[in-house]
Motif scaffolding. Sequence first.
Motif, mmCIF file in Angstrom:
data_model
loop_
_atom_site.group_PDB
_atom_site.id
_atom_site.type_symbol
_atom_site.label_atom_id
_atom_site.label_comp_id
_atom_site.label_asym_id
_atom_site.label_seq_id
_atom_site.Cartn_x
_atom_site.Cartn_y
_atom_site.Cartn_z
ATOM 1 N N THR A 1 0.844 -1.193 0.000
ATOM 2 C CA THR A 1 0.000 0.000 0.000
ATOM 3 C C THR A 1 0.877 1.239 0.000
ATOM 4 O O THR A 1 1.841 1.311 0.758
ATOM 5 N N LEU A 2 0.527 2.196 -0.850
ATOM 6 C CA LEU A 2 1.234 3.474 -0.940
ATOM 7 C C LEU A 2 0.219 4.581 -0.688
ATOM 8 O O LEU A 2 -0.807 4.634 -1.364
ATOM 9 N N VAL A 3 0.518 5.463 0.253
ATOM 10 C CA VAL A 3 -0.406 6.541 0.598
ATOM 11 C C VAL A 3 0.331 7.873 0.511
ATOM 12 O O VAL A 3 1.229 8.143 1.315
ATOM 13 N N GLY B 1 3.662 -3.046 3.677
ATOM 14 C CA GLY B 1 3.556 -4.324 2.988
ATOM 15 C C GLY B 1 4.739 -4.666 2.118
ATOM 16 O O GLY B 1 4.654 -5.579 1.284
ATOM 17 N N MET B 2 5.840 -3.969 2.278
ATOM 18 C CA MET B 2 7.035 -4.244 1.484
ATOM 19 C C MET B 2 8.267 -3.936 2.332
ATOM 20 O O MET B 2 8.190 -3.206 3.323
ATOM 21 N N ILE B 3 9.403 -4.511 1.901
ATOM 22 C CA ILE B 3 10.675 -4.210 2.562
ATOM 23 C C ILE B 3 11.186 -2.925 1.927
ATOM 24 O O ILE B 3 11.930 -2.939 0.938
ATOM 25 N N PHE B 4 10.747 -1.801 2.483
ATOM 26 C CA PHE B 4 10.925 -0.486 1.881
ATOM 27 C C PHE B 4 12.384 -0.208 1.544
ATOM 28 O O PHE B 4 12.693 0.264 0.452
ATOM 29 N N ARG B 5 13.286 -0.525 2.457
ATOM 30 C CA ARG B 5 14.697 -0.160 2.270
ATOM 31 C C ARG B 5 15.342 -0.918 1.110
ATOM 32 O O ARG B 5 16.424 -0.556 0.647
ATOM 33 N N ILE C 1 15.112 7.933 -6.020
ATOM 34 C CA ILE C 1 16.144 7.772 -4.997
ATOM 35 C C ILE C 1 16.443 6.294 -4.852
ATOM 36 O O ILE C 1 15.540 5.468 -4.749
ATOM 37 N N THR C 2 17.723 5.958 -4.874
ATOM 38 C CA THR C 2 18.121 4.561 -4.783
ATOM 39 C C THR C 2 18.118 4.094 -3.331
ATOM 40 O O THR C 2 17.961 4.879 -2.394
ATOM 41 N N THR C 3 18.334 2.796 -3.158
ATOM 42 C CA THR C 3 18.418 2.249 -1.808
ATOM 43 C C THR C 3 19.586 2.872 -1.045
ATOM 44 O O THR C 3 19.531 2.995 0.179
ATOM 45 N N GLY C 4 20.598 3.294 -1.762
ATOM 46 C CA GLY C 4 21.766 3.908 -1.134
ATOM 47 C C GLY C 4 21.672 5.397 -0.952
ATOM 48 O O GLY C 4 22.589 6.018 -0.412
ATOM 49 N N GLY C 5 20.576 5.998 -1.415
ATOM 50 C CA GLY C 5 20.376 7.422 -1.226
ATOM 51 C C GLY C 5 20.774 8.295 -2.398
ATOM 52 O O GLY C 5 20.650 9.524 -2.323
ATOM 53 N N SER C 6 21.250 7.716 -3.488
ATOM 54 C CA SER C 6 21.553 8.519 -4.676
ATOM 55 C C SER C 6 20.254 8.985 -5.310
ATOM 56 O O SER C 6 19.259 8.265 -5.325
ATOM 57 N N ALA D 1 13.454 4.125 8.261
ATOM 58 C CA ALA D 1 12.893 3.736 9.557
ATOM 59 C C ALA D 1 11.384 3.953 9.592
ATOM 60 O O ALA D 1 10.666 3.269 10.329
ATOM 61 N N LYS D 2 10.900 4.914 8.790
ATOM 62 C CA LYS D 2 9.472 5.224 8.761
ATOM 63 C C LYS D 2 8.804 4.764 7.472
ATOM 64 O O LYS D 2 7.630 5.071 7.235
ATOM 65 N N ASN D 3 9.560 4.045 6.633
ATOM 66 C CA ASN D 3 8.999 3.555 5.361
ATOM 67 C C ASN D 3 8.343 4.693 4.567
ATOM 68 O O ASN D 3 7.241 4.532 4.015
ATOM 69 N N THR D 4 9.019 5.824 4.510
ATOM 70 C CA THR D 4 8.435 7.019 3.893
ATOM 71 C C THR D 4 9.422 7.658 2.932
ATOM 72 O O THR D 4 10.628 7.726 3.214
#
Length: 114
Positions: free
Chosen positions: A3-5, A26-30, A51-56, A74-77
């Motif tokens: 779910t995306l809000v 519902g997903m492994i956000f990181r 934005i990549t998983t590494g922050g680029s 940490a907040k999946n946001t």
Amino acid sequence: QVTLVESGGGLVQAGGSLRLSCAASGMIFRGYDMGWYRQAPGKQRELVAGITTGGSTNYADSVKGRFTISRDNAKNTVFLQMNSLKPEDTAVYYCNRVRYRVGWGQGTQVTVSS
């Protein structure tokens, strides 16, 4: 189920700012690259920031220097800070994975008046 809000949209005058948020569940956000997309009336949905998983980060030319994407694992946001807004930024804004996209959320309307 993923779910995306999205939230944070609104009506703003040209030159103003808004900060959008997208909460994922519902997903492994990181583990995923994330993006902000927009769809203006009569136009196709387009990716404006990623934005990549590494922050680029990367941006469409139309928003480069004005928009900033960031994430809080940490907040999946994922966030989109939008500055110096222009009337042509008016659209419904969505977030989603950059690859392996899932069902779209309801989006958040951004309207920029001239």
